[in-house]
Scaffold this motif. Structure first.
Motif, PDB file in Angstrom:
ATOM      1  N   ASP A  77       0.814  -1.216   0.000  1.00  0.00           N
ATOM      2  CA  ASP A  77       0.000   0.000   0.000  1.00  0.00           C
ATOM      3  C   ASP A  77       0.850   1.269   0.000  1.00  0.00           C
ATOM      4  N   ARG A  78       2.115   1.148  -0.385  1.00  0.00           N
ATOM      5  CA  ARG A  78       2.937   2.331  -0.562  1.00  0.00           C
ATOM      6  C   ARG A  78       2.717   2.883  -1.960  1.00  0.00           C
ATOM      7  N   LEU A  79       2.972   4.168  -2.110  1.00  0.00           N
ATOM      8  CA  LEU A  79       2.689   4.870  -3.365  1.00  0.00           C
ATOM      9  C   LEU A  79       3.962   5.070  -4.169  1.00  0.00           C
ATOM     10  N   CYS A  80       3.832   5.010  -5.492  1.00  0.00           N
ATOM     11  CA  CYS A  80       4.953   5.249  -6.391  1.00  0.00           C
ATOM     12  C   CYS A  80       4.436   5.941  -7.651  1.00  0.00           C
ATOM     13  N   ILE A  81       5.358   6.466  -8.431  1.00  0.00           N
ATOM     14  CA  ILE A  81       4.984   7.147  -9.675  1.00  0.00           C
ATOM     15  C   ILE A  81       4.283   6.159 -10.597  1.00  0.00           C
ATOM     16  N   GLY A  82       3.171   6.582 -11.205  1.00  0.00           N
ATOM     17  CA  GLY A  82       2.373   5.703 -12.039  1.00  0.00           C
ATOM     18  C   GLY A  82       2.816   5.659 -13.486  1.00  0.00           C
ATOM     19  N   VAL A  83       2.351   4.659 -14.196  1.00  0.00           N
ATOM     20  CA  VAL A  83       2.727   4.455 -15.593  1.00  0.00           C
ATOM     21  C   VAL A  83       2.261   5.612 -16.466  1.00  0.00           C
ATOM     22  N   ASN A  84       1.090   6.153 -16.208  1.00  0.00           N
ATOM     23  CA  ASN A  84       0.585   7.240 -17.049  1.00  0.00           C
ATOM     24  C   ASN A  84       1.438   8.495 -16.932  1.00  0.00           C
ATOM     25  N   LEU A  85       1.955   8.755 -15.735  1.00  0.00           N
ATOM     26  CA  LEU A  85       2.840   9.910 -15.575  1.00  0.00           C
ATOM     27  C   LEU A  85       4.154   9.678 -16.303  1.00  0.00           C
TER      28      LEU A  85
END
Length: 257
Positions: A77-85
């Protein structure tokens, strides 16, 4: 990514100096700027703390960013930069020169085994957009996305030497008198021989950089190599100059400029 002149990510500071942006776009930028090489995955509370945004605001914005694919969640549940960005980032103007330069950089690296970097000008700083280095040096400076003042790095000196005179004068005016004179002499030498030689950031190793110019003679980018102390500079300088010219010709042929 927002960084200080030293290359430190903005959100690494204990307290953010800038006021919290009022616009949604400014707040989104603040959140994205919290990610960097050492920590590509952050919890919601870490994002809130580092950005200076309230937890409720961070939660609301992160939920929307995940829905849009601008951020992703991992199994923890940690956040990371997404593919769309990431996909949108490939549309940046720098991608063209990076794509053209990379094969030549790979040849240089295969031949020398030494760190090779590609940087572009951004105002009065340079930004590293590609980097090849030995595995054991993977955590050393510079990293992709890093900003540096032009006069302290080899590729920055190569860019500054071929920049418009008004930009050079503004830049030199911000330096101490003695340092400005030293930099001015180095810029003149760089223009004469076609490549820069610097130890300010890399010493005792030597940074050698050569500019990639547009059709008007303005710098699009610069390629640099870091060579060991005591190395003969001239052969590497000629190698970098020839490589930069090859990248330049390919950029012109592909109408990137």
């Amino acid at each position: 990514m927002s960084v200080l002149a030293s290359g430190t990510p903005m959100c690494d500071r204990p307290e953010t100096a800038e006021p919290v942006p009022k616009s949604a776009l400014g707040r989104a930028h603040r959140l994205f700027s919290c990610f960097h090489y050492d920590e590509t995955r952050l919890t919601l509370s870490e994002l809130s703390r580092r950005s200076g945004l309230p937890l409720s605001t961070t939660h609301r914005m992160v939920t929307e960013m995940v829905r849009l694919g601008m951020l992703d969640r991992d199994r923890d549940d940690r956040l990371c930069i997404g593919v769309n960005l990431w996909r949108l980032g490939l549309l940046a103007g720098t991608y063209g020169i990076q794509r053209v330069a990379l094969p030549y950089m790979q040849d240089l690296y295969a031949t020398t085994g030494l760190p090779i970097h590609l940087a572009i000008p951004q105002g009065e700083q340079t930004t590293v957009v590609e980097s090849l280095r030995p595995l054991e040096q993977r955590l050393e400076r510079p990293r992709i996305g890093q900003h540096d003042p032009m006069h302290v790095v080899g590729n920055g000196m190569a860019i500054l030497a071929f920049s418009d005179p008004p930009l050079q004068q503004r830049y030199l005016a911000r330096l101490a008198c003695t340092e400005a004179e030293d930099v001015r002499r180095e810029l003149a030498r760089t223009r004469t021989i076609g490549y820069s030689v610097s130890t300010r950031r890399t010493g005792p190793s030597i940074a050698i950089g050569a500019p990639v110019l547009d059709r008007g003679g303005r710098p699009l980018a610069a390629i640099s190599i870091i060579v060991p102390p005591g190395s003969a500079v001239t052969p590497y300088g000629h190698l970098m100059r020839d490589t930069a010219h090859a990248v330049q010709r390919m950029a012109w042929d592909q109408a990137l400029v």
